[in-house]
Motif scaffolding. Sequence first.
Motif, PDB file in Angstrom:
ATOM      1  N   TYR A 143     -49.777  17.336   3.987  1.00 34.09           N
ATOM      2  CA  TYR A 143     -48.638  18.053   3.744  1.00 34.09           C
ATOM      3  C   TYR A 143     -47.656  17.719   4.657  1.00 34.09           C
ATOM      4  CZ  TYR A 143     -51.007  21.208   0.495  1.00 34.09           C
ATOM      5  OH  TYR A 143     -51.755  22.037  -0.575  1.00 34.09           O
ATOM      6  N   ALA A 144     -48.010  17.537   5.825  1.00 39.26           N
ATOM      7  CA  ALA A 144     -46.885  17.270   6.984  1.00 39.26           C
ATOM      8  C   ALA A 144     -46.113  16.029   6.699  1.00 39.26           C
ATOM      9  CB  ALA A 144     -47.483  17.287   8.226  1.00 39.26           C
ATOM     10  N   GLY A 145     -47.069  15.015   6.206  1.00 40.02           N
ATOM     11  CA  GLY A 145     -46.511  13.555   5.922  1.00 40.02           C
ATOM     12  C   GLY A 145     -45.576  13.630   4.742  1.00 40.02           C
ATOM     13  N   PHE A 146     -45.958  14.507   3.770  1.00 40.16           N
ATOM     14  CA  PHE A 146     -44.928  14.411   2.575  1.00 40.16           C
ATOM     15  C   PHE A 146     -43.676  14.961   3.046  1.00 40.16           C
ATOM     16  CE2 PHE A 146     -43.674  17.378  -0.767  1.00 40.16           C
ATOM     17  CZ  PHE A 146     -43.190  16.347  -1.990  1.00 40.16           C
ATOM     18  N   ILE A 147     -43.828  16.123   3.763  1.00 41.37           N
ATOM     19  CA  ILE A 147     -42.656  16.907   4.169  1.00 41.37           C
ATOM     20  C   ILE A 147     -41.649  15.883   4.841  1.00 41.37           C
ATOM     21  CG2 ILE A 147     -41.601  18.793   5.889  1.00 41.37           C
ATOM     22  CD1 ILE A 147     -44.171  20.587   4.800  1.00 41.37           C
ATOM     23  N   VAL A 148     -42.183  15.368   5.940  1.00 41.79           N
ATOM     24  CA  VAL A 148     -41.532  14.378   6.875  1.00 41.79           C
ATOM     25  C   VAL A 148     -40.910  13.186   5.856  1.00 41.79           C
ATOM     26  CG1 VAL A 148     -41.601  12.917   8.717  1.00 41.79           C
ATOM     27  CG2 VAL A 148     -42.379  15.202   8.719  1.00 41.79           C
ATOM     28  N   LEU A 149     -41.615  12.727   5.196  1.00 36.73           N
ATOM     29  CA  LEU A 149     -41.161  11.533   4.463  1.00 36.73           C
ATOM     30  C   LEU A 149     -40.295  12.057   3.604  1.00 36.73           C
ATOM     31  CD1 LEU A 149     -41.508   8.651   3.490  1.00 36.73           C
ATOM     32  CD2 LEU A 149     -43.343   9.663   1.730  1.00 36.73           C
ATOM     33  N   ALA A 150     -40.445  12.911   2.461  1.00 32.55           N
ATOM     34  CA  ALA A 150     -39.409  13.292   1.350  1.00 32.55           C
ATOM     35  C   ALA A 150     -38.313  13.871   2.125  1.00 32.55           C
ATOM     36  CB  ALA A 150     -40.225  14.115   0.580  1.00 32.55           C
ATOM     37  N   GLY A 151     -38.465  15.125   2.967  1.00 33.03           N
ATOM     38  CA  GLY A 151     -37.320  15.904   3.761  1.00 33.03           C
ATOM     39  C   GLY A 151     -36.327  14.811   4.611  1.00 33.03           C
ATOM     40  N   GLY A 152     -37.082  13.694   5.328  1.00 35.03           N
ATOM     41  CA  GLY A 152     -36.443  13.043   6.311  1.00 35.03           C
ATOM     42  C   GLY A 152     -35.668  12.096   5.463  1.00 35.03           C
ATOM     43  N   ALA A 153     -36.144  11.441   4.368  1.00 37.95           N
ATOM     44  CA  ALA A 153     -35.239  10.832   3.429  1.00 37.95           C
ATOM     45  C   ALA A 153     -34.072  11.325   2.904  1.00 37.95           C
ATOM     46  CB  ALA A 153     -36.317   9.977   2.536  1.00 37.95           C
ATOM     47  N   ALA A 154     -34.430  12.464   2.423  1.00 37.59           N
ATOM     48  CA  ALA A 154     -33.256  13.310   1.533  1.00 37.59           C
ATOM     49  C   ALA A 154     -32.134  13.478   2.942  1.00 37.59           C
ATOM     50  CB  ALA A 154     -33.953  14.519   1.157  1.00 37.59           C
ATOM     51  N   PHE A 155     -32.521  14.003   4.200  1.00 41.50           N
ATOM     52  CA  PHE A 155     -31.642  14.314   5.016  1.00 41.50           C
ATOM     53  C   PHE A 155     -30.690  12.896   5.414  1.00 41.50           C
ATOM     54  CE2 PHE A 155     -30.024  13.904   9.541  1.00 41.50           C
ATOM     55  CZ  PHE A 155     -29.668  15.147   9.814  1.00 41.50           C
ATOM     56  N   VAL A 156     -31.388  11.670   5.556  1.00 41.83           N
ATOM     57  CA  VAL A 156     -30.625  10.515   5.514  1.00 41.83           C
ATOM     58  C   VAL A 156     -29.445  10.406   4.289  1.00 41.83           C
ATOM     59  CG1 VAL A 156     -30.573   8.260   5.849  1.00 41.83           C
ATOM     60  CG2 VAL A 156     -32.255   9.549   6.785  1.00 41.83           C
ATOM     61  N   PRO A 214     -25.825   9.531   6.198  1.00 40.36           N
ATOM     62  CA  PRO A 214     -25.989   8.222   5.729  1.00 40.36           C
ATOM     63  C   PRO A 214     -26.147   7.165   6.971  1.00 40.36           C
ATOM     64  CG  PRO A 214     -24.565   9.187   4.036  1.00 40.36           C
ATOM     65  CD  PRO A 214     -24.685  10.106   5.306  1.00 40.36           C
ATOM     66  N   ARG A 215     -25.233   7.609   7.994  1.00 41.29           N
ATOM     67  CA  ARG A 215     -25.236   6.500   9.053  1.00 41.29           C
ATOM     68  C   ARG A 215     -26.513   6.553   9.855  1.00 41.29           C
ATOM     69  NH1 ARG A 215     -23.016   6.475  14.333  1.00 41.29           N
ATOM     70  NH2 ARG A 215     -22.450   8.837  14.163  1.00 41.29           N
ATOM     71  N   GLY A 216     -27.166   7.680   9.648  1.00 38.83           N
ATOM     72  CA  GLY A 216     -28.806   7.742  10.377  1.00 38.83           C
ATOM     73  C   GLY A 216     -29.699   6.657   9.720  1.00 38.83           C
ATOM     74  N   ALA A 217     -29.500   6.175   8.553  1.00 36.39           N
ATOM     75  CA  ALA A 217     -30.167   4.976   8.156  1.00 36.39           C
ATOM     76  C   ALA A 217     -30.352   3.825   9.314  1.00 36.39           C
ATOM     77  CB  ALA A 217     -29.811   4.525   6.743  1.00 36.39           C
ATOM     78  N   GLY A 218     -29.346   3.717  10.081  1.00 32.29           N
ATOM     79  CA  GLY A 218     -29.605   2.749  10.920  1.00 32.29           C
ATOM     80  C   GLY A 218     -30.054   3.097  12.450  1.00 32.29           C
ATOM     81  N   VAL A 219     -30.561   4.454  12.516  1.00 35.86           N
ATOM     82  CA  VAL A 219     -31.010   5.108  13.871  1.00 35.86           C
ATOM     83  C   VAL A 219     -32.320   4.931  13.896  1.00 35.86           C
ATOM     84  CG1 VAL A 219     -30.830   7.160  15.305  1.00 35.86           C
ATOM     85  CG2 VAL A 219     -28.880   6.666  13.932  1.00 35.86           C
ATOM     86  N   ARG A 220     -32.855   4.089  14.800  1.00 39.72           N
ATOM     87  CA  ARG A 220     -34.596   3.754  14.858  1.00 39.72           C
ATOM     88  C   ARG A 220     -35.235   5.080  15.152  1.00 39.72           C
ATOM     89  NH1 ARG A 220     -36.453  -0.844  16.388  1.00 39.72           N
ATOM     90  NH2 ARG A 220     -34.681  -1.634  15.333  1.00 39.72           N
ATOM     91  N   THR A 225     -36.954  18.854  10.578  1.00 36.65           N
ATOM     92  CA  THR A 225     -37.287  17.720  11.400  1.00 36.65           C
ATOM     93  C   THR A 225     -36.574  16.472  11.805  1.00 36.65           C
ATOM     94  OG1 THR A 225     -39.565  18.583  10.845  1.00 36.65           O
ATOM     95  CG2 THR A 225     -39.482  16.435  11.974  1.00 36.65           C
ATOM     96  N   ALA A 226     -35.912  16.003  10.698  1.00 36.12           N
ATOM     97  CA  ALA A 226     -34.921  14.851  11.047  1.00 36.12           C
ATOM     98  C   ALA A 226     -33.802  15.377  11.658  1.00 36.12           C
ATOM     99  CB  ALA A 226     -34.564  14.440   9.547  1.00 36.12           C
ATOM    100  N   LEU A 227     -33.392  16.555  11.465  1.00 30.90           N
ATOM    101  CA  LEU A 227     -32.089  16.901  12.253  1.00 30.90           C
ATOM    102  C   LEU A 227     -32.358  17.140  13.946  1.00 30.90           C
ATOM    103  CD1 LEU A 227     -29.091  18.245  12.561  1.00 30.90           C
ATOM    104  CD2 LEU A 227     -30.236  20.368  11.928  1.00 30.90           C
ATOM    105  N   LEU A 228     -33.730  17.909  13.969  1.00 31.14           N
ATOM    106  CA  LEU A 228     -34.251  17.838  15.389  1.00 31.14           C
ATOM    107  C   LEU A 228     -34.259  16.535  16.107  1.00 31.14           C
ATOM    108  CD1 LEU A 228     -35.565  19.885  17.470  1.00 31.14           C
ATOM    109  CD2 LEU A 228     -37.757  19.197  16.607  1.00 31.14           C
ATOM    110  N   VAL A 229     -34.752  15.334  15.480  1.00 36.55           N
ATOM    111  CA  VAL A 229     -34.910  13.961  15.941  1.00 36.55           C
ATOM    112  C   VAL A 229     -33.477  13.483  16.278  1.00 36.55           C
ATOM    113  CG1 VAL A 229     -35.483  11.631  15.427  1.00 36.55           C
ATOM    114  CG2 VAL A 229     -37.060  13.571  14.852  1.00 36.55           C
ATOM    115  N   ALA A 289     -22.284  16.246   9.025  1.00 36.79           N
ATOM    116  CA  ALA A 289     -23.462  16.090   8.535  1.00 36.79           C
ATOM    117  C   ALA A 289     -24.614  17.193   8.921  1.00 36.79           C
ATOM    118  CB  ALA A 289     -24.426  14.807   9.366  1.00 36.79           C
ATOM    119  N   VAL A 290     -24.068  17.931   9.981  1.00 35.39           N
ATOM    120  CA  VAL A 290     -25.193  19.094  10.318  1.00 35.39           C
ATOM    121  C   VAL A 290     -24.814  20.393   9.305  1.00 35.39           C
ATOM    122  CG1 VAL A 290     -25.637  20.944  11.885  1.00 35.39           C
ATOM    123  CG2 VAL A 290     -25.177  18.527  12.663  1.00 35.39           C
ATOM    124  N   ARG A 291     -23.537  20.162   8.858  1.00 35.48           N
ATOM    125  CA  ARG A 291     -22.830  21.559   7.894  1.00 35.48           C
ATOM    126  C   ARG A 291     -23.507  21.065   6.574  1.00 35.48           C
ATOM    127  NH1 ARG A 291     -18.026  20.742  11.052  1.00 35.48           N
ATOM    128  NH2 ARG A 291     -17.781  22.771  12.349  1.00 35.48           N
TER     129      ARG A 291
END
Length: 653
Positions: free
Chosen positions: A159-172, A177-183, A323-327, A342-344
Amino acid sequence: MTRTTTPRPRILLLLFLVVAGALLAGAGPASAHAALTGSDPAPGVVADEAPTQVSLTFSEKVALNDDSVRVLDPKGRPVQTGSPANVSGTTYAVKLAGGLGRGTYTVAYQVVSADSHPVAGAYTFSVGAPSPTVVSGAGPTAGGGAVGVLYALGRYVSYAGFIVLAGGAAFVLACWPRGAGVRPLQRLVTGGWVGLTAATLWLLLLRGSYTGSGKLADVFDLGLLGQVLQTKTGAALVSRLLLLAAAALFVAVLFGAYTRREEEAEKRDLTFGLAIGGTVVAAGLAAGWAMAEHASTGLQPGLAMPVDVVHLLAVAAWLGGLTALLVALYRTPADTPVEAAAVRRFSRVAFGSVLALVATGAYQSWRQLGSWSAFTDTRYGQLLLAKIGLVALLVGLASVSRRFTARLTDPVAGAGHAAEEKEKEKAQAREEQATAASRTTGGGDGSGGGGAGGGEKDAGDPERAAQLARQRAAVEAARRKRLRDADPHRLGLRRSVLAEAGVAVVLLAVTTWLTQTEPGRTAQEARPAASSSGSATPAAGALTLDMPFDTGGADGKGVVSIDLDPARVGGNEMHVYVQRSNGRAFDVPEVKVAFTLAAKKIGPLPVSPDHITTGHWAANGVQIPVAGDWKIAVTVRTSDVDQVTVSKNAQIG
């Protein structure tokens, strides 16, 4: 910050209550997690002649194997012949050997319900007259032991992996979009993919042992793995692995070709393609859970499964994006902070996700509970209340974050550059001081040396060069931290988002536990059947015992009463009442009961009654194998550390 017009809170609340009341009033029979609703012979019955078979009726269709139903004689020897088979509807039977002798027989079953969860239990019946039996315990523990713990951990990670994978990609894609280049963001989303893939493989290996023997040694049994692949759950796990292969390609493009696109038109087209492809893959992954678990059985599965998919996607968009915003707030370099815009954007996405969660969660709650009483009378309802409380806390913290978001501003380029130059000058001065100190402690040449000579000496000493490199790194880290913490609103946002993430971790654990718990609707439907089967024989008179107790702690005195009906050999209905010294109901945290027949060396036979209401516990089908002078011991716990056991003897049977 853009304002949106919303209905008045009173109207929303009224609409919610009307819809919830209509749903609950129109609830019909449904199930998820199979429950034993009938059996022949019935629990506790004393038959004049030996039966030729044992039949079990469940609340839904179940999957069985050769050992799913076992019948053991008083000495613990199996007396069933052949494999259990479906005889009609949801009734399954196993043949018994001929010439069964007198005594008490134990029926133990372990099956897999249509929603993929193992269900197990046991009961006894007698032929001619009851007798002592060497069979101990209540049969196999479905999904228990070390394998059960490991399986639950695998579900949590998936569950955690799915949430981070799908939600993190959606956040980017949708918010930054500039976050795609952030390591750090790249590592987060990739880690979600790795976690989900590893957990899926782990669950596939554990599945056979989890629903069968429960032994760790069977985890790598290829025969069991082959059986799992033929089940609905096995097919869902394999499908998930295939979708994860497509997800790997999506992640590679998102963090590869997407970051290298510079032309606006090309990047916009690629963003659209990634959004469509990512949504399809995420929906497919969510559908794997919906088609194999609670949503696939019971009431309105055709509607419940797409609702479950929307629910999972909303959870991923909210908590994964969080989670992506926290990172982004904590780990991105100070010179490339996440923009206020981006935060808004994420704030709006999160708000929409919460609305979707409320709508889909209300429907799922009605479907799995069926009545208001199931909230407090069943374990599923109690866990659901805990989940609702955590979601409410999360929404409260999110409102705090939204206030910081409204005040958030991007640093002015010129001011930021000037501040950075000033910080660099300070860092250079500190570095020169550190270098001078290092030369002094290193011994120099005794005469002051001169700068050039000292520098050459430093360059030739690897240990001193490494020390200087560490000092420079520490100074640089401190400089970036000061720049990052310069905006008080950004600092407040980071802290509130961190608190949200902490609550989300606990919420995910409760949700994982909830998915493995028998739904309240099924639990309540099974109780009348258990009660009727437990009192299938005529009553021989009820037994009531009153026992004063004192746990020794504050507010630790009272009286516990045991009612046993019909107080005879076989199945009995037991009620436990706990009262204070003044006669008022005493809602203690825990009550346990044990029966011991010392003359026959039987027991203690533990019974854990269900909490019905304040000061009232009950258990159906309490088995008394033989008549005699039984010792009935009751353990009452009034706090985390205060408990006492009181007992009385009584003739039963």
